[in-house]
Write a protein that holds these residues in place. Structure first.
Motif, PDB file in Angstrom:
ATOM      1  N   GLU A   1      35.285 -32.832  -9.264  1.00 14.04           N
ATOM      2  CA  GLU A   1      34.616 -33.849 -10.082  1.00 14.04           C
ATOM      3  C   GLU A   1      34.438 -33.426 -11.541  1.00 14.04           C
ATOM      4  O   GLU A   1      33.770 -34.110 -12.316  1.00 14.04           O
ATOM      5  CB  GLU A   1      33.244 -34.189  -9.476  1.00 14.04           C
ATOM      6  CG  GLU A   1      32.232 -33.057  -9.519  1.00 14.04           C
ATOM      7  CD  GLU A   1      32.331 -32.075  -8.357  1.00 14.04           C
ATOM      8  OE1 GLU A   1      31.322 -31.400  -8.071  1.00 14.04           O
ATOM      9  OE2 GLU A   1      33.422 -31.991  -7.739  1.00 14.04           O
ATOM     10  N   TRP A   2      35.065 -32.294 -11.927  1.00 16.38           N
ATOM     11  CA  TRP A   2      34.883 -31.771 -13.275  1.00 16.38           C
ATOM     12  C   TRP A   2      36.166 -31.894 -14.108  1.00 16.38           C
ATOM     13  O   TRP A   2      37.266 -31.680 -13.604  1.00 16.38           O
ATOM     14  CB  TRP A   2      34.465 -30.300 -13.230  1.00 16.38           C
ATOM     15  CG  TRP A   2      33.103 -30.084 -12.636  1.00 16.38           C
ATOM     16  CD1 TRP A   2      32.826 -29.823 -11.318  1.00 16.38           C
ATOM     17  CD2 TRP A   2      31.858 -30.127 -13.319  1.00 16.38           C
ATOM     18  NE1 TRP A   2      31.465 -29.687 -11.156  1.00 16.38           N
ATOM     19  CE2 TRP A   2      30.845 -29.862 -12.364  1.00 16.38           C
ATOM     20  CE3 TRP A   2      31.495 -30.331 -14.650  1.00 16.38           C
ATOM     21  CZ2 TRP A   2      29.492 -29.820 -12.697  1.00 16.38           C
ATOM     22  CZ3 TRP A   2      30.154 -30.297 -14.989  1.00 16.38           C
ATOM     23  CH2 TRP A   2      29.174 -30.047 -14.021  1.00 16.38           C
ATOM     24  N   LEU A   3      35.979 -32.224 -15.398  1.00 10.80           N
ATOM     25  CA  LEU A   3      37.074 -32.260 -16.352  1.00 10.80           C
ATOM     26  C   LEU A   3      36.616 -31.610 -17.655  1.00 10.80           C
ATOM     27  O   LEU A   3      35.426 -31.660 -17.997  1.00 10.80           O
ATOM     28  CB  LEU A   3      37.507 -33.702 -16.655  1.00 10.80           C
ATOM     29  CG  LEU A   3      38.092 -34.523 -15.505  1.00 10.80           C
ATOM     30  CD1 LEU A   3      38.306 -35.966 -15.958  1.00 10.80           C
ATOM     31  CD2 LEU A   3      39.392 -33.909 -15.009  1.00 10.80           C
TER      32      LEU A   3
ATOM     33  N   PRO B   1      32.381 -39.091 -11.288  1.00  9.10           N
ATOM     34  CA  PRO B   1      32.972 -39.475  -9.998  1.00  9.10           C
ATOM     35  C   PRO B   1      34.460 -39.767 -10.148  1.00  9.10           C
ATOM     36  O   PRO B   1      34.910 -40.230 -11.194  1.00  9.10           O
ATOM     37  CB  PRO B   1      32.181 -40.746  -9.625  1.00  9.10           C
ATOM     38  CG  PRO B   1      30.926 -40.702 -10.442  1.00  9.10           C
ATOM     39  CD  PRO B   1      31.312 -40.004 -11.712  1.00  9.10           C
ATOM     40  N   ARG B   2      35.206 -39.456  -9.091  1.00  7.40           N
ATOM     41  CA  ARG B   2      36.641 -39.750  -9.032  1.00  7.40           C
ATOM     42  C   ARG B   2      37.391 -39.158 -10.224  1.00  7.40           C
ATOM     43  O   ARG B   2      38.291 -39.795 -10.811  1.00  7.40           O
ATOM     44  CB  ARG B   2      36.872 -41.270  -8.952  1.00  7.40           C
ATOM     45  CG  ARG B   2      36.318 -41.894  -7.677  1.00  7.40           C
ATOM     46  CD  ARG B   2      36.406 -43.406  -7.697  1.00  7.40           C
ATOM     47  NE  ARG B   2      35.455 -43.973  -8.650  1.00  7.40           N
ATOM     48  CZ  ARG B   2      34.159 -44.188  -8.390  1.00  7.40           C
ATOM     49  NH1 ARG B   2      33.675 -43.895  -7.204  1.00  7.40           N
ATOM     50  NH2 ARG B   2      33.366 -44.704  -9.309  1.00  7.40           N
ATOM     51  N   ALA B   3      37.012 -37.944 -10.597  1.00  4.95           N
ATOM     52  CA  ALA B   3      37.591 -37.306 -11.782  1.00  4.95           C
ATOM     53  C   ALA B   3      39.101 -37.142 -11.671  1.00  4.95           C
ATOM     54  O   ALA B   3      39.824 -37.296 -12.662  1.00  4.95           O
ATOM     55  CB  ALA B   3      36.933 -35.946 -12.026  1.00  4.95           C
TER      56      ALA B   3
ATOM     57  N   THR C   1      37.430 -47.509 -15.418  1.00  6.13           N
ATOM     58  CA  THR C   1      37.463 -48.821 -14.785  1.00  6.13           C
ATOM     59  C   THR C   1      38.539 -48.894 -13.704  1.00  6.13           C
ATOM     60  O   THR C   1      38.290 -49.412 -12.600  1.00  6.13           O
ATOM     61  CB  THR C   1      37.721 -49.909 -15.847  1.00  6.13           C
ATOM     62  OG1 THR C   1      36.664 -49.877 -16.819  1.00  6.13           O
ATOM     63  CG2 THR C   1      37.771 -51.288 -15.213  1.00  6.13           C
ATOM     64  N   LEU C   2      39.703 -48.340 -13.992  1.00  8.36           N
ATOM     65  CA  LEU C   2      40.788 -48.337 -13.011  1.00  8.36           C
ATOM     66  C   LEU C   2      40.411 -47.509 -11.782  1.00  8.36           C
ATOM     67  O   LEU C   2      40.716 -47.898 -10.633  1.00  8.36           O
ATOM     68  CB  LEU C   2      42.064 -47.797 -13.647  1.00  8.36           C
ATOM     69  CG  LEU C   2      42.744 -48.708 -14.670  1.00  8.36           C
ATOM     70  CD1 LEU C   2      43.834 -47.934 -15.422  1.00  8.36           C
ATOM     71  CD2 LEU C   2      43.319 -49.933 -13.982  1.00  8.36           C
ATOM     72  N   ALA C   3      39.757 -46.363 -12.016  1.00 11.61           N
ATOM     73  CA  ALA C   3      39.371 -45.492 -10.902  1.00 11.61           C
ATOM     74  C   ALA C   3      38.309 -46.156 -10.028  1.00 11.61           C
ATOM     75  O   ALA C   3      38.274 -45.957  -8.805  1.00 11.61           O
ATOM     76  CB  ALA C   3      38.851 -44.166 -11.433  1.00 11.61           C
ATOM     77  N   GLN C   4      37.468 -46.969 -10.634  1.00 10.98           N
ATOM     78  CA  GLN C   4      36.410 -47.645  -9.861  1.00 10.98           C
ATOM     79  C   GLN C   4      36.946 -48.836  -9.095  1.00 10.98           C
ATOM     80  O   GLN C   4      36.354 -49.246  -8.094  1.00 10.98           O
ATOM     81  CB  GLN C   4      35.310 -48.117 -10.828  1.00 10.98           C
ATOM     82  CG  GLN C   4      34.499 -46.990 -11.437  1.00 10.98           C
ATOM     83  CD  GLN C   4      33.540 -47.478 -12.509  1.00 10.98           C
ATOM     84  OE1 GLN C   4      33.707 -48.585 -13.039  1.00 10.98           O
ATOM     85  NE2 GLN C   4      32.550 -46.670 -12.845  1.00 10.98           N
TER      86      GLN C   4
END
Length: 359
Positions: free
Chosen positions: A331-333, A303-305, A355-358
């Motif tokens: 959503e892919w990396l 999520p939030r890639a 953590t920052l993205a969440q």
């Protein structure tokens, strides 16, 4: 698996490559975006290339390098064509061969489709599905496709398809192109088709830029029937491969080089296992690894890639976005495999980025 007939890129930037992540100020970043093996080319190879510079006044003569490639794969020299990287081969295939219904298996390296479109061809996409593990189903490729292109192991999924499954795509009147740019990074080169002469219409592409760190030199080769090689060669400009690149090709075919490449493939497998084990720890955060991964890179969905990728840049790491590959989305990396110490630092940064993205 499904097919998608289209003339446009349909929102996918087919010309985007991993090196874009480290250009224009990206040199400060630890590079997990490009799949070139770290700490290459080795010193002995740099010396061989440097030694060729004394002969730059002469026009390139590819006979020795071509013979070396032929000997390495135990095929006649008439079945070998040296190219300015595998990318040139895709352009030659698109412009020199006659076909009416090309199909490209995706997600995979986008340059083959870009070359076909640039040459005016309508391309049918065969999209492999996540729920099938991005595995190839030969029956899903259109029967009337007279040009089929597939990667093995496939970039970016890191899936290694069985050679028998790919060979089953062969048909009378069909050209079957297998991009094996990363096959020498697979221990034992399992599932290789290079050197096979019993598969009708088979064209195998190999690159020396990934394992040997020669992306800036541009050297690769084609293995195909003499007739196909001759047709592609007629479409090449004169002296398409430079003398330094020819020297590198010849050197990389020597026994000691093959032994070094084999050892490197085993190191990659060990380092990849360490990376995948670390990535599995992010499962509670919604991260999913495409497994089994067999190439020198790993594809993940999380999520939030896009936000994670931006935070990783701020933390000093460049990774490859996946949304430019048909069949994938934002959503892919993709992460290149690196040594254990680099992987450990990356996993710590990934933890912070997630953590920052969440938050």
């Amino acid at each position: 698996m499904r097919t998608d007939s289209t003339r446009s890129g349909e929102g996918h930037d087919l010309r985007h490559h991993g090196d874009a992540e480290v250009r224009d100020g990206g040199a400060r970043l630890t590079d997990l975006a490009v799949n070139v093996r770290a700490d290459t080319p080795p010193a002995w190879l740099r010396e061989r290339i440097a030694g060729s510079l004394t002969g730059l006044a002469a026009y390139p003569d590819g006979r020795a390098a071509r013979a070396a490639v032929a000997a390495r794969h135990e095929v006649p020299v008439e079945r070998v064509l040296l190219t300015a990287g595998a990318a040139e081969a895709f352009v030659l295939l698109a412009r020199a061969l006659t076909f009416r219904h090309p199909a490209v298996v995706h997600p995979q390296f986008t340059e083959p489709e870009a070359a076909l479109r640039d040459a005016g061809h309508a391309v049918e996409r065969v999209l492999l599905r996540e729920e099938d593990g991005f595995r190839l189903d030969a029956a899903a490729v259109p029967e009337d496709a007279d040009l089929v292109i597939v990667g093995n192991p496939t970039n970016p999924t890191s899936v290694l398809h069985p050679a028998a499954t790919i060979a089953a795509l062969a048909r009378p009147g069909r050209t079957l192109v297998v991009d094996e740019a990363f096959l020498d990074a697979v221990p034992g080169e399992r599932e290789a088709l290079a050197g096979r002469t019993d598969v009708p219409g088979l064209v195998v592409l190999r690159s020396l830029t990934k394992t040997w760190g020669l992306a800036g030199l541009r050297i690769g080769y084609v293995l195909a029937t003499p007739g196909t090689v001759a047709a592609l060669e007629r479409a090449q400009p004169l002296w398409p491969v430079s003398s330094p690149a020819l020297a590198a090709a010849e050197a990389c075919m020597e026994p000691r080089a093959l032994v070094e490449a084999a050892h490197a493939a085993h190191r990659v497998a060990t380092d990849r296992a360490h990376l995948v084990a670390g990535l599995r720890e992010f499962a509670p955060d919604g991260l999913r690894v495409v497994e089994p991964a067999e190439g020198p890179f790993v594809l993940v969905r999380l999520p939030r890639a896009a936000e994670v990728r931006r935070h990783l840049r701020d933390l000093g790491f460049a990774v490859r976005r996946g949304d430019t590959f048909p069949g994938l989305g934002e959503e892919w990396l993709r992460f290149a495999v690196r040594d254990r110490a680099t992987v450990n630092s990356f996993l710590q940064a990934l933890d912070q980025a997630v953590t920052l993205a969440q938050g």
